[in-house]
Design a protein around this motif. Sequence first.
Motif, PDB file in Angstrom:
ATOM      1  N   THR A   7      -0.912   4.071   7.073  1.00  0.00           N
ATOM      2  CA  THR A   7      -2.477   4.108   7.053  1.00  0.00           C
ATOM      3  C   THR A   7      -2.765   2.894   5.806  1.00  0.00           C
ATOM      4  OG1 THR A   7      -2.676   5.685   5.285  1.00  0.00           O
ATOM      5  CG2 THR A   7      -3.315   7.170   7.263  1.00  0.00           C
ATOM      6  N   LYS A   8      -3.890   2.234   6.444  1.00  0.00           N
ATOM      7  CA  LYS A   8      -4.679   1.495   5.121  1.00  0.00           C
ATOM      8  C   LYS A   8      -4.306   1.677   3.866  1.00  0.00           C
ATOM      9  CE  LYS A   8      -7.569  -2.391   5.369  1.00  0.00           C
ATOM     10  NZ  LYS A   8      -8.918  -3.235   5.954  1.00  0.00           N
ATOM     11  N   ASP A   9      -4.536   2.905   3.319  1.00  0.00           N
ATOM     12  CA  ASP A   9      -4.858   3.086   1.585  1.00  0.00           C
ATOM     13  C   ASP A   9      -2.769   3.334   1.444  1.00  0.00           C
ATOM     14  OD1 ASP A   9      -4.668   5.798   3.259  1.00  0.00           O
ATOM     15  OD2 ASP A   9      -5.550   6.397   1.619  1.00  0.00           O
TER      16      ASP A   9
ATOM     17  N   TYR B  29      -2.238  14.951   3.600  1.00  0.00           N
ATOM     18  CA  TYR B  29      -3.286  13.639   3.919  1.00  0.00           C
ATOM     19  C   TYR B  29      -4.824  14.325   3.756  1.00  0.00           C
ATOM     20  CZ  TYR B  29      -5.672   8.939   4.432  1.00  0.00           C
ATOM     21  OH  TYR B  29      -5.641   7.986   4.268  1.00  0.00           O
TER      22      TYR B  29
ATOM     23  N   LYS C  21      -0.658   8.350  -5.636  1.00  0.00           N
ATOM     24  CA  LYS C  21      -0.893   9.802  -5.271  1.00  0.00           C
ATOM     25  C   LYS C  21      -0.129  10.883  -5.266  1.00  0.00           C
ATOM     26  CE  LYS C  21      -5.735   8.540  -3.297  1.00  0.00           C
ATOM     27  NZ  LYS C  21      -6.292   9.726  -3.653  1.00  0.00           N
TER      28      LYS C  21
ATOM     29  N   PHE D 128       0.685   3.964  -2.504  1.00  0.00           N
ATOM     30  CA  PHE D 128       0.417   5.861  -2.791  1.00  0.00           C
ATOM     31  C   PHE D 128       1.711   6.608  -3.415  1.00  0.00           C
ATOM     32  CE2 PHE D 128      -0.455   9.234   0.163  1.00  0.00           C
ATOM     33  CZ  PHE D 128      -1.740   9.372   0.030  1.00  0.00           C
TER      34      PHE D 128
ATOM     35  N   SER E  80       0.791  -1.501  -0.087  1.00  0.00           N
ATOM     36  CA  SER E  80       0.014   0.167   0.205  1.00  0.00           C
ATOM     37  C   SER E  80       0.433   0.958   0.214  1.00  0.00           C
ATOM     38  CB  SER E  80      -0.776  -0.170   1.152  1.00  0.00           C
ATOM     39  OG  SER E  80      -2.130  -0.935   1.216  1.00  0.00           O
TER      40      SER E  80
ATOM     41  N   GLN F  24      -6.343  15.759   1.565  1.00  0.00           N
ATOM     42  CA  GLN F  24      -5.896  15.457  -0.171  1.00  0.00           C
ATOM     43  C   GLN F  24      -5.402  15.710  -1.904  1.00  0.00           C
ATOM     44  OE1 GLN F  24      -7.454  11.455  -0.235  1.00  0.00           O
ATOM     45  NE2 GLN F  24      -6.345  11.541   1.797  1.00  0.00           N
TER      46      GLN F  24
END
Length: 919
Positions: free
Chosen positions: A758-760, A442, A421, A417, A413, A445
């Motif tokens: 984080t999970k993402d 974050y 992102k 990311f 992940s 975003q």
Amino acid sequence: MFLNKITCKSPVKIYHVICICTLIFFNCYQLQAQSPWIALGKKPSTLQLEKGFSAFDAGDFMLKLVKSSQTVAALAPKMVKDFDFVPGDSLKVRSSDGLYHLGDINLRLKSGSEGNWKSYSTAAKRSPVKNIEMAGVLAAADLTETLAADIPLTIKRIWELKDGKLVLRFEISNKTNQNVEIGALGIPMVFDNILDGRTLEQAHAKNVFYDPYIGQDAGYLQVTRLSGHAPSLIVAPYGKTPFEAYNPLNDDKTPRGIAFEGFYEWMVYSKAYAENEWKNAAQWNIPSSAILKPGETKNYGLQFILSGTARDIENQLIANHKPVAVSVPGYVLPKDVEAKLFINYNKKIKSIAVFPAEALRIKAIGSTKNGWKSYAVKGSISGRARLTITYADGLEQTINYKVIEPETEVIASYGNFLTTKQWFDKPDAIFKRSPSVITYDYEKQQQVIQDNRAWIAGLSDEGGAGSWLGAMMKQLVHPEKAEIDKLKQFVDTVLFGRIQLKDGPEKYGVRKSLFYYAPDSLPKDTYAKDINFKTWSAWPKKEADNLGRSYNYPHVAAAHWIMYRLARNYKGFVNETSWKQHLLDAAETGLAMVNIAPYYAQFGQMEGTIFYLILTDLKNEGLTEEAVKLENEMKKRANHWRSLDYPFGSEMPWDSTGQEEVYVWSNYFGYQDKAKVTLDAILAYMPVVPHWAYNGNARRYWDFLYGGKLMRIERMIHHYGSALNAIPVLMDYRKNPDDFYLLRTGYGGLMGSISNITKDGFAPAAFHAYPSTLKNDGITGDYGSGFFGYAVNTSSYIIKHKEFGWLAFGGNLSVKNNIINVKLTTAAKSSVYIAPAGLWITLDAGTIDELSYHAANGEIHLKLNKADEHTPKAILRINQPAKLNGIGKYSVKDKSIGERGAYEVQLSNQNTTEVILSR
């Protein structure tokens, strides 16, 4: 972040300019640091120090109290001369109202039906306390006179010896005819962590750091000397005085900054704060209060227990009948890991509760030979989890875990990311940062393409290079072609040619930032209007182009080294014929650091381990000339460190980032005395406690200013120091496999470094420790330096503990017929250390599915995962850093060592491939 404002071409001139500017900076720093101290010293003194002091023989201590206040003026252990746990040297300048001392108390109260909490403090407005004659105590006082007149309580403070231990006790009585609720009760913990005005030698001799175990009735504070030498101090509950919360005393006017973190208070109750300042944060423990009925009296106390070094604290707690918890592999639990928890306390466990209810699964699995209660623990729900243990005597202990996804998923992940992102591929004609992996916000975003700290948006320095460095290092753990293809574009266009000079007399020099502030020479709308660029950190182009900051060079060297590893050890990731040039570019970056940025290169660098790794590969590849050059330059630095008492200086007055490289080179060149000095210092600021946030968390408290979004002085939770300092700790453990404390410390830092992802896949600069916040910081900042530490240091460890039996860190272990089988759970699955054999197995390519250790004859069977299109063969290395009696030299059965000092193993396309190691 602080460096000269002048650029010049000659390396020699650069050296002198940096020296001059560094002196100017530190002179300015000293003046700036002194100014608030001078102002503080001019405030009216209210402690009435002129009335003198009272001295007491207090067991292991010599205790000195201010007569007027009966607060502590000195707490000196008898076993060592010229050392004091409290800041006695600054007592005179810190003698005005609003400054806390050991012995003070803070409260928030409600009487009867009052709606609002009222605050009271013995430090707010000083008046002499009333001495009380009490039999059998050292000193006692009624604190009424130094508290507000409307306080509904009578508070007596008693200093006494109980069972030979110094105790601070508060006797609190309700003097009214209505109930009084105590919504906050804080006992300030004031120890000498004030580094202002001290050299490194003085600080390591005189100063302390302290860290909490916020564990309710089992909680304690550990106070360790910066040197790591004995004695250390344990502050533990006396009677019912739970450690519910840990509150920063930001109202204390002692000047805070990079040389002083601030003081904290031990919170017995915290409900009043949880309803107000902390209402947006989930606390470590359930906030509580207490009701005092009319005429009722309650006692709260702390005892001061002298200990040896930090590694002696748990044994001292057991000796003093306090609960001790040991979790393996620690308190950061990937969901696929089968953990164990061991509890030592002389009372039965009445109940165990989990919050959130399904976050952890816990099962009793018996006791050890010496009575440690044993449990199997498994994480089920990602996030923070609290274990509450209630003992038969009513004592309550909490243990805070962090449950994360399996390491493989966390790292996947993270890589995704970073390359989606955070992948910046927009037109950027002025600053030319595209394509790259750029800082990310974050909370908004969105990518951070402008900031008044130039480096944050400028792809250099730790705060700006962190993201692309993390993306590069992720490929060492688990390479992905789609990610590598993007990173190749970045290396070929932005890194080598923009961040790092690609040609000219200063080739391989590294710029401080690609982003800069030049409003007079750039188009009108270049800069965002909502950002204040009127600050020193908004560097002009001349400053951004400066090559003199050595700390930027390891990031770039690491990127070149990763490209070398991908080209050399795999098929189809990077042009295989380019490996040599990538390795040479990495080496040249190290040489450029000492030639172009010589002043700061005298210090240990964060990620400085990279130069050791580069040197190792130069030797493996037979590039002798280049290896000799790099080794000679590194030895000059190590020889300089050898000449210093405490060889880990920095651009800051005190730092926790140079120790990593200082240890690595001191160990490499055989300077074991300096390696030990360095390791001792690391262990002093890297605690081992039953709490995921503090366990293995190397001290850092100012980098939110330079790499974070919420900028303030604050104890950082698993900043990059955790993983970087884990490098020397685990390196030393591999030399000393019986030292369980080292393994727990290092592995705590290693896993702490990925606990905040984080999970993402977003990785913050750090987690905020303040109870008003207790969450991730908002931007990626300098996290990548920490991920470097994780990537080069991740490994599984298999040990046989004399009390706990066979254990695995980074794997799930089972034992049958004297054969120990371990299924690896790390993300890389490329390294394992087998403690009974003192054997470290690493793979440059390929991964280990599981292994079996045959305890009877020491034979090891590895099952290597099957081949894929990029990994047709495994490249396996074995090393025996521990010199154990009776253990012969290991080799791979039926294989010969290849030309690079490694074994090459052709992998099956269908099944796992077995490799047998024997001695």
